[in-house]
Design a protein around this motif. Structure first.
Motif, PDB file in Angstrom:
ATOM      1  N   LYS A  89       0.727  -1.224  -0.239  1.00  0.00           N
ATOM      2  CA  LYS A  89      -0.409  -0.334   0.011  1.00  0.00           C
ATOM      3  C   LYS A  89       0.739   1.351  -0.117  1.00  0.00           C
ATOM      4  CE  LYS A  89      -4.610  -1.957   2.045  1.00  0.00           C
ATOM      5  NZ  LYS A  89      -4.804  -2.221   3.117  1.00  0.00           N
ATOM      6  N   GLU A  90       1.681   1.549   1.034  1.00  0.00           N
ATOM      7  CA  GLU A  90       3.121   2.158   0.885  1.00  0.00           C
ATOM      8  C   GLU A  90       3.678   2.389  -0.212  1.00  0.00           C
ATOM      9  OE1 GLU A  90       5.472   3.618   3.808  1.00  0.00           O
ATOM     10  OE2 GLU A  90       4.126   2.248   5.519  1.00  0.00           O
ATOM     11  N   PHE A  91       3.995   1.653  -0.929  1.00  0.00           N
ATOM     12  CA  PHE A  91       4.578   1.890  -2.302  1.00  0.00           C
ATOM     13  C   PHE A  91       4.007   2.405  -3.622  1.00  0.00           C
ATOM     14  CE2 PHE A  91       6.633  -0.783  -6.200  1.00  0.00           C
ATOM     15  CZ  PHE A  91       7.919   0.369  -6.296  1.00  0.00           C
ATOM     16  N   ARG A  92       2.527   1.329  -3.681  1.00  0.00           N
ATOM     17  CA  ARG A  92       1.454   2.049  -4.644  1.00  0.00           C
ATOM     18  C   ARG A  92       1.866   3.293  -4.299  1.00  0.00           C
ATOM     19  NH1 ARG A  92      -2.188  -3.497  -4.576  1.00  0.00           N
ATOM     20  NH2 ARG A  92      -0.697  -4.275  -5.888  1.00  0.00           N
ATOM     21  N   ASP A  93       1.171   3.783  -3.039  1.00  0.00           N
ATOM     22  CA  ASP A  93       1.154   5.287  -2.653  1.00  0.00           C
ATOM     23  C   ASP A  93       1.655   6.352  -3.176  1.00  0.00           C
ATOM     24  OD1 ASP A  93      -0.138   7.490  -1.465  1.00  0.00           O
ATOM     25  OD2 ASP A  93       0.689   7.794   0.563  1.00  0.00           O
ATOM     26  N   CYS A  94       3.084   5.221  -2.855  1.00  0.00           N
ATOM     27  CA  CYS A  94       4.496   6.641  -3.025  1.00  0.00           C
ATOM     28  C   CYS A  94       4.514   6.552  -4.867  1.00  0.00           C
ATOM     29  CB  CYS A  94       5.717   5.819  -2.616  1.00  0.00           C
ATOM     30  SG  CYS A  94       6.377   5.963  -1.528  1.00  0.00           S
ATOM     31  N   LEU A  95       4.561   5.462  -5.686  1.00  0.00           N
ATOM     32  CA  LEU A  95       4.399   6.046  -7.198  1.00  0.00           C
ATOM     33  C   LEU A  95       3.309   6.747  -7.573  1.00  0.00           C
ATOM     34  CD1 LEU A  95       4.141   2.362  -8.097  1.00  0.00           C
ATOM     35  CD2 LEU A  95       6.220   3.746  -7.547  1.00  0.00           C
ATOM     36  N   THR A  96       2.168   6.407  -6.748  1.00  0.00           N
ATOM     37  CA  THR A  96       1.095   7.462  -7.347  1.00  0.00           C
ATOM     38  C   THR A  96       1.681   8.498  -6.898  1.00  0.00           C
ATOM     39  OG1 THR A  96      -0.659   5.808  -6.588  1.00  0.00           O
ATOM     40  CG2 THR A  96      -1.381   8.561  -6.181  1.00  0.00           C
ATOM     41  N   GLN A  97       1.859   9.382  -6.110  1.00  0.00           N
ATOM     42  CA  GLN A  97       2.563  11.011  -5.865  1.00  0.00           C
ATOM     43  C   GLN A  97       3.812  10.701  -6.481  1.00  0.00           C
ATOM     44  OE1 GLN A  97       3.497  11.730  -1.105  1.00  0.00           O
ATOM     45  NE2 GLN A  97       2.863   9.634  -0.677  1.00  0.00           N
ATOM     46  N   ILE A  98       4.407  10.176  -6.863  1.00  0.00           N
ATOM     47  CA  ILE A  98       5.367  10.147  -7.554  1.00  0.00           C
ATOM     48  C   ILE A  98       5.043  10.894  -9.255  1.00  0.00           C
ATOM     49  CG2 ILE A  98       7.183   9.579  -8.886  1.00  0.00           C
ATOM     50  CD1 ILE A  98       7.982   7.528  -6.681  1.00  0.00           C
ATOM     51  N   LYS A  99       3.627  10.185  -9.092  1.00  0.00           N
ATOM     52  CA  LYS A  99       3.326  10.154 -11.048  1.00  0.00           C
ATOM     53  C   LYS A  99       2.850  11.707 -11.066  1.00  0.00           C
ATOM     54  CE  LYS A  99       2.031   6.821 -13.162  1.00  0.00           C
ATOM     55  NZ  LYS A  99       1.168   5.820 -13.342  1.00  0.00           N
ATOM     56  N   ARG A 100       2.085  11.709 -10.284  1.00  0.00           N
ATOM     57  CA  ARG A 100       1.695  13.432  -9.735  1.00  0.00           C
ATOM     58  C   ARG A 100       2.264  14.288  -9.835  1.00  0.00           C
ATOM     59  NH1 ARG A 100      -3.162  12.191  -4.979  1.00  0.00           N
ATOM     60  NH2 ARG A 100      -4.431  10.774  -6.272  1.00  0.00           N
ATOM     61  N   GLN A 101       3.493  14.398  -9.012  1.00  0.00           N
ATOM     62  CA  GLN A 101       4.397  14.987  -8.855  1.00  0.00           C
ATOM     63  C   GLN A 101       5.344  15.699 -10.673  1.00  0.00           C
ATOM     64  OE1 GLN A 101       7.132  14.417  -6.090  1.00  0.00           O
ATOM     65  NE2 GLN A 101       6.040  14.338  -4.156  1.00  0.00           N
ATOM     66  N   ALA A 102       5.645  14.452 -11.271  1.00  0.00           N
ATOM     67  CA  ALA A 102       6.047  14.492 -12.549  1.00  0.00           C
ATOM     68  C   ALA A 102       5.174  15.139 -13.074  1.00  0.00           C
ATOM     69  CB  ALA A 102       6.356  13.087 -12.745  1.00  0.00           C
ATOM     70  N   GLN A 103       3.471  14.989 -13.301  1.00  0.00           N
ATOM     71  CA  GLN A 103       3.274  15.172 -13.707  1.00  0.00           C
ATOM     72  C   GLN A 103       2.694  16.515 -13.522  1.00  0.00           C
ATOM     73  OE1 GLN A 103       0.022  12.630 -13.040  1.00  0.00           O
ATOM     74  NE2 GLN A 103      -0.075  11.146 -14.861  1.00  0.00           N
ATOM     75  N   GLN A 104       2.594  16.965 -12.747  1.00  0.00           N
ATOM     76  CA  GLN A 104       2.066  18.983 -12.039  1.00  0.00           C
ATOM     77  C   GLN A 104       3.637  19.688 -13.295  1.00  0.00           C
ATOM     78  OE1 GLN A 104      -0.375  20.220 -11.026  1.00  0.00           O
ATOM     79  NE2 GLN A 104       0.096  21.683 -11.759  1.00  0.00           N
ATOM     80  N   ARG A 105       4.858  18.634 -13.004  1.00  0.00           N
ATOM     81  CA  ARG A 105       5.915  19.694 -13.228  1.00  0.00           C
ATOM     82  C   ARG A 105       6.081  19.532 -14.376  1.00  0.00           C
ATOM     83  NH1 ARG A 105       9.395  16.142 -10.888  1.00  0.00           N
ATOM     84  NH2 ARG A 105       9.047  17.115  -8.881  1.00  0.00           N
ATOM     85  N   GLN A 106       5.746  18.649 -15.276  1.00  0.00           N
ATOM     86  CA  GLN A 106       5.577  18.705 -16.278  1.00  0.00           C
ATOM     87  C   GLN A 106       4.055  19.601 -17.436  1.00  0.00           C
ATOM     88  OE1 GLN A 106       5.740  14.773 -18.496  1.00  0.00           O
ATOM     89  NE2 GLN A 106       5.892  14.889 -20.571  1.00  0.00           N
ATOM     90  N   LEU A 107       3.019  20.094 -16.207  1.00  0.00           N
ATOM     91  CA  LEU A 107       2.096  20.560 -17.361  1.00  0.00           C
ATOM     92  C   LEU A 107       2.270  21.493 -16.677  1.00  0.00           C
ATOM     93  CD1 LEU A 107      -0.403  21.027 -17.767  1.00  0.00           C
ATOM     94  CD2 LEU A 107      -1.505  20.320 -14.978  1.00  0.00           C
ATOM     95  N   ASP A 108       3.440  22.545 -15.983  1.00  0.00           N
ATOM     96  CA  ASP A 108       3.789  23.310 -15.559  1.00  0.00           C
ATOM     97  C   ASP A 108       4.653  23.953 -16.140  1.00  0.00           C
ATOM     98  OD1 ASP A 108       2.463  24.012 -12.747  1.00  0.00           O
ATOM     99  OD2 ASP A 108       3.428  23.683 -11.882  1.00  0.00           O
ATOM    100  N   LYS A 109       6.032  23.689 -16.879  1.00  0.00           N
ATOM    101  CA  LYS A 109       6.367  23.472 -17.379  1.00  0.00           C
ATOM    102  C   LYS A 109       5.625  23.648 -19.190  1.00  0.00           C
ATOM    103  CE  LYS A 109      10.417  21.366 -19.663  1.00  0.00           C
ATOM    104  NZ  LYS A 109      11.769  20.681 -19.837  1.00  0.00           N
ATOM    105  N   LEU A 110       4.850  22.938 -19.453  1.00  0.00           N
ATOM    106  CA  LEU A 110       4.003  23.432 -20.827  1.00  0.00           C
ATOM    107  C   LEU A 110       3.869  24.691 -20.601  1.00  0.00           C
ATOM    108  CD1 LEU A 110       3.581  19.911 -21.858  1.00  0.00           C
ATOM    109  CD2 LEU A 110       4.805  20.825 -23.027  1.00  0.00           C
ATOM    110  N   LEU A 111       3.048  24.644 -19.723  1.00  0.00           N
ATOM    111  CA  LEU A 111       2.305  25.698 -19.472  1.00  0.00           C
ATOM    112  C   LEU A 111       2.620  27.089 -19.507  1.00  0.00           C
ATOM    113  CD1 LEU A 111      -0.960  24.639 -17.100  1.00  0.00           C
ATOM    114  CD2 LEU A 111      -1.080  25.200 -19.543  1.00  0.00           C
ATOM    115  N   GLN A 112       3.841  27.138 -19.209  1.00  0.00           N
ATOM    116  CA  GLN A 112       4.829  27.966 -19.281  1.00  0.00           C
ATOM    117  C   GLN A 112       5.318  28.971 -20.604  1.00  0.00           C
ATOM    118  OE1 GLN A 112       8.086  27.782 -16.252  1.00  0.00           O
ATOM    119  NE2 GLN A 112       8.936  29.972 -16.602  1.00  0.00           N
ATOM    120  N   GLN A 113       5.581  27.258 -21.422  1.00  0.00           N
ATOM    121  CA  GLN A 113       5.536  27.406 -22.872  1.00  0.00           C
ATOM    122  C   GLN A 113       5.385  28.272 -23.203  1.00  0.00           C
ATOM    123  OE1 GLN A 113       8.264  23.910 -23.907  1.00  0.00           O
ATOM    124  NE2 GLN A 113       7.924  24.803 -25.863  1.00  0.00           N
TER     125      GLN A 113
END
Length: 596
Positions: A546-570
């Motif tokens: 459960k903790e591992f899957r939760d970590c993967l979810t958090q990692i994916k969301r952080q990565a998506q948000q970072r990529q999203l912010d980058k594209l919106l800025q561009q």
């Protein structure tokens, strides 16, 4: 991930760590007590009264919560027995009864490898010298006069080199002349004639920490010079890094907690005969920084024992200077000076073991000898207060230079105000002194401090996921296709994917072997620290997944948000291409409507 340290196959190391049990390895050296699923002990790498050293049979990993020491069975043997990485693997393989294979000779460094037959040659020479001793009455009589028992002669392998120019060379004729010259057992003169180096001398074999004969010391029977003759520097013998008697001390001292550093072979041997089995000697050289590091890796306490004459005090001062950069708060250094005309050999025979060991308790602490020795070096009276400007200037320069060698430990903080008082420094001089006395950052920090620094790692979702993966490699099955992560930019993703690949190719790999796979890489330190974490989950608990899957979810969301912010800025600055606009729409959908 191809790392061939020592050219030992990684698959063999995996198998070795599977075959051996770290509980047996550590338990053979340190008394362990069961504590739940783990085993506990007082840490062998620093002084402590309450056990903080744990060994996990599940992970096959050890960790100390006090000093931060951690690692696999290989790491433990390296640190406890003071062996190199390949040597530790060889030692563990011997206990497991398996040979160590080698590979990748074509990729080996250009540096010429040590010829292992040189060790065989030296061992045969030692055996031959020992066989000559009973046949020489003068040598036997000399040793009897020195009060040496048969048992102590055998323990230290003492022998005799008879007269003659080519006795040893003839005995070792199966070895070519090049090897005899390489070990220093024979000498070649200007005319090209080769002859034995040691003749008509009592022979003391010098062993390395593994017990291999690497050199000899020879004591003349008569009045010839030099009185003592040592082997020269060779491929396998380096005087500045070896200590006579260290191997024997480790073999014959039940719990080695301190080492007594003396000056001669006979001092070590005489003390051992009287039951003081923890004495070692430098090999005709002053104490070097390498000696001090070796001593501190072995024991928490060093006592330097020298004659009380001027030469003895000068030797002690050199030892102090070389010890300063290596000092640690949990290590002690002291100095014992014997009465004039006495050496450890004569002194222990005169007063016995009990009184000799009692005198060790009166040895001068390093801080005390520092003050006395500094006065002596500058030609000042002991405890004198400096009044002359020139004296103060000289004092500030010398004292500050010495203090700068010391790491920022308690002993240094105790010395600073005392040195200021002794020098009678005014505020301006005190400021200059404190500035110059700051620890030189290029000096080697204490092992303990560096370990503590290593532990200060912020546990991000990625680090937590990797730590869980190290403890529970079967979690890799829940990741799915690793390629789906390739489009994300996440710190630590390269390491995460490398671990997944390693587990996929080695499905039965355990924590210790998994970490060992990354030894010598840029990830070694990070993985060792993360594997040291203790997850106290019940057996068969579903919490890790459960903790591992939760970590993967958090990692994916952080990565998506970072990529999203980058594209919106561009998009605001330069606009987007058709592909980037499509990526943006997909990310917006994923962020606002996450799967699962």
């Amino acid at each position: 991930m191809t790392n061939t340290v020592g050219r030992i196959p990684k698959d063999f190391i995996d198998q070795l760590l599977t075959r051996i049990d770290i509980i047996d390895v550590v338990g053979a050296r340190v008394p362990l007590k069961k504590a739940g699923r783990e085993y506990q002990a007082c840490c062998p790498f620093h002084n402590e009264k309450t056990p903080s050293f744990t060994v996990s049979p599940t992970k096959q990993f050890y960790h100390c919560f006090g000093c931060g020491a951690h690692g696999s069975a290989i790491s433990f043997v390296m640190e406890y027995d003071h062996l190199s990485y390949p040597e530790a693997i060889e030692a563990l393989a011997r206990t497991a009864g398996v040979p160590v294979p080698r590979e990748g000779a074509e990729d080996a460094p250009k540096r010429k490898p040590i010829n292992r037959s040189l060790y065989n040659l030296m061992e045969e020479a030692a055996t031959w010298f020992q066989a000559q001793l009973p046949q020489n009455p003068a040598a036997r009589e000399y040793l009897q006069q020195r009060g040496l028992s048969t048992e102590i002669i055998t323990r230290f392998g003492i022998g005799y080199a008879p007269s003659g120019w080519d006795n040893l060379g003839h005995q070792l004729a199966s070895y070519d002349e090049e090897k005899l010259l390489a070990t220093g057992m024979v000498i070649q003169n200007e005319a090209g004639k080769v002859y034995d180096r040691f003749r008509e001398r009592i022979m003391f074999p010098i062993r390395d920490k593994r017990g291999r004969v690497i050199g000899f010391g020879g004591r003349v029977l008569g009045s010839d010079t030099p009185k003592y003759l040592n082997s020269p520097e060779t491929e396998i013998f380096h005087k500045g890094t070896e200590l006579y008697g260290l191997f024997e001390a480790r073999q014959h001292t039940r719990k080695l907690e301190r080492l007594l550093v003396v000056e001669g072979y006979m001092d070590v041997i005489a003390l051992a005969q009287y039951g003081i089995t923890y004495a070692v000697a430098t090999l005709g050289t002053a104490t070097t920084p390498e000696h001090v590091r070796l001593l501190f890796r072995t024991v928490p306490e060093i006592v330097f024992c020298f004659d009380g004459d001027r030469a003895g005090k000068q030797a002690a001062w050199r030892a102090l200077e070389n010890a300063l950069p290596e000092l640690q708060d949990d290590k002690n250094v002291s100095f014992l000076f014997l009465p004039n005309g006495e050496d450890p050999d004569s002194h222990v025979r005169q007063i016995g073991k009990e009184m000799f060991e009692a005198s060790l308790q009166k040895a001068l602490p390093l801080t005390k000898f520092f003050m006395i020795g500094l006065n002596n070096q500058l030609g000042f009276r002991e405890n004198a207060t400096l009044n002359v400007t020139e004296e103060r200037t000289k004092f500030v320069k010398e004292a500050a230079m010495l203090m700068a060698k010391m790491p920022n430990i308690l002993q240094k903080r105790q010395l600073m105000p005392e040195l200021v008082r002794m020098g009678a420094l005014d505020p301006g001089q005190k400021k200059i002194f404190n500035q110059y006395a700051k620890t030189n950052t290029s000096e080697t920090p204490s092992i303990r401090q560096s370990r503590l620094n290593e532990q200060t790692v912020r546990r991000t979702p990625m680090r937590h996921a990797i730590a869980l993966l190290l403890d529970y490699p079967n979690l890799a099955q829940s990741v799915g296709n690793p390629e789906q992560w390739a489009r994300y930019e996440v710190a630590g993703l390269d390491l995460f994917l490398a671990i997944l690949e390693m587990i996929e190719t080695h499905p039965n790999i355990r924590t210790a072997a998994l970490v060992e796979r990354f030894r010598g890489t840029e990830y070694e330190g990070t993985l060792s620290r993360l594997a040291s974490g203790q997850f106290q989950y019940p057996v068969d608990s579903d919490i890790p997944i459960k903790e591992f899957r939760d970590c993967l979810t958090q990692i994916k969301r952080q990565a998506q948000q970072r990529q999203l912010d980058k594209l919106l800025q561009q998009e605001q600055i330069a606009g987007l291409t058709a592909q980037e606009r499509n990526d943006l729409l997909c990310l917006l959908s994923e962020v606002h409507h996450p799967a699962g």
